[in-house]
Design an enzyme around this catalytic site. Structure first.
Site, PDB file in Angstrom:
ATOM      1  N   TYR A 142      -0.144  18.274  -1.221  1.00  0.00           N
ATOM      2  CA  TYR A 142       0.893  18.364  -2.252  1.00  0.00           C
ATOM      3  C   TYR A 142       0.777  17.280  -3.318  1.00  0.00           C
ATOM      4  O   TYR A 142       1.360  17.387  -4.389  1.00  0.00           O
ATOM      5  CB  TYR A 142       2.290  18.304  -1.620  1.00  0.00           C
ATOM      6  N   LYS A 188      -6.680  20.645  11.396  1.00  0.00           N
ATOM      7  CA  LYS A 188      -7.642  21.753  11.292  1.00  0.00           C
ATOM      8  C   LYS A 188      -9.039  21.120  11.274  1.00  0.00           C
ATOM      9  O   LYS A 188      -9.835  21.315  10.337  1.00  0.00           O
ATOM     10  CB  LYS A 188      -7.326  22.554  10.002  1.00  0.00           C
ATOM     11  N   ASP A 220      -3.415  26.605  13.472  1.00  0.00           N
ATOM     12  CA  ASP A 220      -3.191  28.041  13.703  1.00  0.00           C
ATOM     13  C   ASP A 220      -2.740  28.283  15.138  1.00  0.00           C
ATOM     14  O   ASP A 220      -1.842  29.089  15.398  1.00  0.00           O
ATOM     15  CB  ASP A 220      -4.441  28.870  13.351  1.00  0.00           C
ATOM     16  N   ASP A 244       5.070  21.165   6.726  1.00  0.00           N
ATOM     17  CA  ASP A 244       6.036  21.941   5.951  1.00  0.00           C
ATOM     18  C   ASP A 244       6.227  23.308   6.611  1.00  0.00           C
ATOM     19  O   ASP A 244       7.347  23.766   6.863  1.00  0.00           O
ATOM     20  CB  ASP A 244       5.483  22.108   4.521  1.00  0.00           C
ATOM     21  N   ASP A 248       9.415  24.558   9.468  1.00  0.00           N
ATOM     22  CA  ASP A 248      10.273  25.718   9.199  1.00  0.00           C
ATOM     23  C   ASP A 248      10.193  26.715  10.347  1.00  0.00           C
ATOM     24  O   ASP A 248      11.199  27.288  10.760  1.00  0.00           O
ATOM     25  CB  ASP A 248       9.864  26.409   7.891  1.00  0.00           C
TER      26      ASP A 248
END
Ligand code: NAD
Length: 355
Positions: A142, A188, A220, A244, A248
């Site tokens: 970001y 990852k 994942d 992020d 959620d």
């Protein structure tokens, strides 16, 4: 009598409604304790843009820096979505996090026994879930430079320095020491070099915390494991974009977005806020659930101000209200004895917290 200066940012949409209830509860809890709060309001988000032309006026940054903690509602709304990026409400929040050096975001996910059926997952999967997602907040994809949007091609950069990884990893291990002594670092590393550095660095930091067990998981797989068996997790440590998304997802295990608090810390002053947004669809109707914000105020007392007893009182008051069947509309299908407005449920929690 200890006196604390709290910077208040109500923000947009339901922000003012839910923050008013949190203040009501803080004032109530101060009645029988030896702490007192003074509040000063600052602007941020769409309302700040309307009044000052800037979603994060300088005065807000200075006011927050000069307080003991910041309690924030929510920002955003469709009417500001077409503004240039630096004028949009969320850019105010991103800039405030950077200005206060809030590099660590804590999102605890706890499932209240009375609301187990609010989850879309099976009772046996969610019952007893108690995990903490710790997301790095000021680095990664970001914020990485260069970034560009062209006509045919656009790109962003995912970058982490060792220093940034070390400081968030330390915080995750320290949190795990106070919980169930488990950290699962999510990355990852099979594809991304930045994740390989992340993994190596977390391994190094882990050596200083022999009492905490460390595991690694690809992002994942973590997304799958969170809905398959969320009880396996204690502290999930991860970077900005993965955190992020996963936080959620994790919040949905509990079934209601209106219940979960969060804290962003790292610098001198921490920011405490509900995980949800400004909910424009229900603004002004008096039906917003203030519990996530009240729980954020409790986190503020516990972590920023060290007022553990007062925080416990608020947490117990929330538990009692839910046990006794008081519900706002969003959770009214689950064990409701009485449907309450935002202010009604805030007043009941305040009453219980004052005792
Ligand atoms: P949202 O979280 O505002 O709302 C999602 C859904 O949950 C809506 O149906 C809403 O009514 C409901 N909801 C949210 N909070 C609730 C509460 N306390 N009580 C009862 N119901 C509640 O997410 P969204 O609709 O995607 O976004 C709306 C605006 O909020 C957007 O402008 C977005 O950018 C912004 N936003 C801000 C933050 C923040 O301030 N930290 C976070 C997320 C989204």
């Amino acid at each position: 009598m200890k006196k604390y200066k709290i910077a208040i940012i109500k923000g947009d949409g339901i922000g003012p409604e839910i923050i008013d209830e949190a203040i009501k509860v803080l004032d109530a809890v101060s009645i029988n304790s030896d702490c007192e709060f003074s509040y000063k309001e600052y602007l941020m988000g769409g309302n700040a843009y309307e009044i000052t032309g800037d979603p994060l006026p300088h005065e807000t940054i200075e006011g927050c820096k000069n307080s003991d903690a910041v309690l924030f509602g929510a920002i955003g709304g469709e009417q500001w979505d077409s503004l240039p990026r630096d004028k949009r409400p969320e850019s105010g929040l991103l800039r405030l996090r950077a200005a206060l050096d809030l590099y660590a975001n804590f999102r605890p996910v706890k499932v209240y026994e009375e609301l187990v059926d609010a989850s879309t997952l099976k009772r046996e999967v969610v019952e007893g879930v108690d995990l903490l997602v710790m997301r790095e907040l000021t680095g990664g994809l970001y914020f990485g430079e260069p970034r560009e949007k062209g006509e045919d091609k656009a790109f962003n950069t995912m970058v982490y320095s060792k220093r940034e990884i070390v400081r968030i990893a330390k915080m995750a291990f320290e949190s795990a020491q106070k919980r169930r002594q488990k950290v699962c670092s999510v990355d990852k590393a099979n594809v991304l070099e930045v994740s390989q550095l992340w993994r190596e660095t977390v391994e190094e930091v882990a050596k200083d915390y022999p009492d905490v067990s460390l595991s690694h998981m690809y992002v994942d797989n973590c997304a799958m494991q969170l809905v398959r068996d969320p009880k396996q997790f204690d502290v999930i440590l991860t970077g900005n974009i993965f955190g992020d998304i996963l936080s959620d997802e994790a919040s949905m295990i509990s079934g209601s977005i209106g219940l979960l608090p969060s804290a962003s810390v790292g610098g001198v002053v921490g920011l405490y806020e509900p995980i949800h947004g400004s909910a424009p669809d229900i603004t002004g109707q008096g039906i917003a659930n203030p519990i996530a914000t009240i729980a954020s105020a409790s986190m503020m007392l516990r972590f920023a101000l060290g007022e553990v007893e007062a925080a416990d009182k608020i947490d117990r008051a929330i538990d009692r209200v839910l046990k006794e069947g008081y519900r706002t509309k969003d959770i009214s299908s689950f064990g409701a004895k009485e449907i309450c407005s935002t202010t009604e449920i805030g007043s009941i929690i305040a009453d219980y917290a004052s005792k």
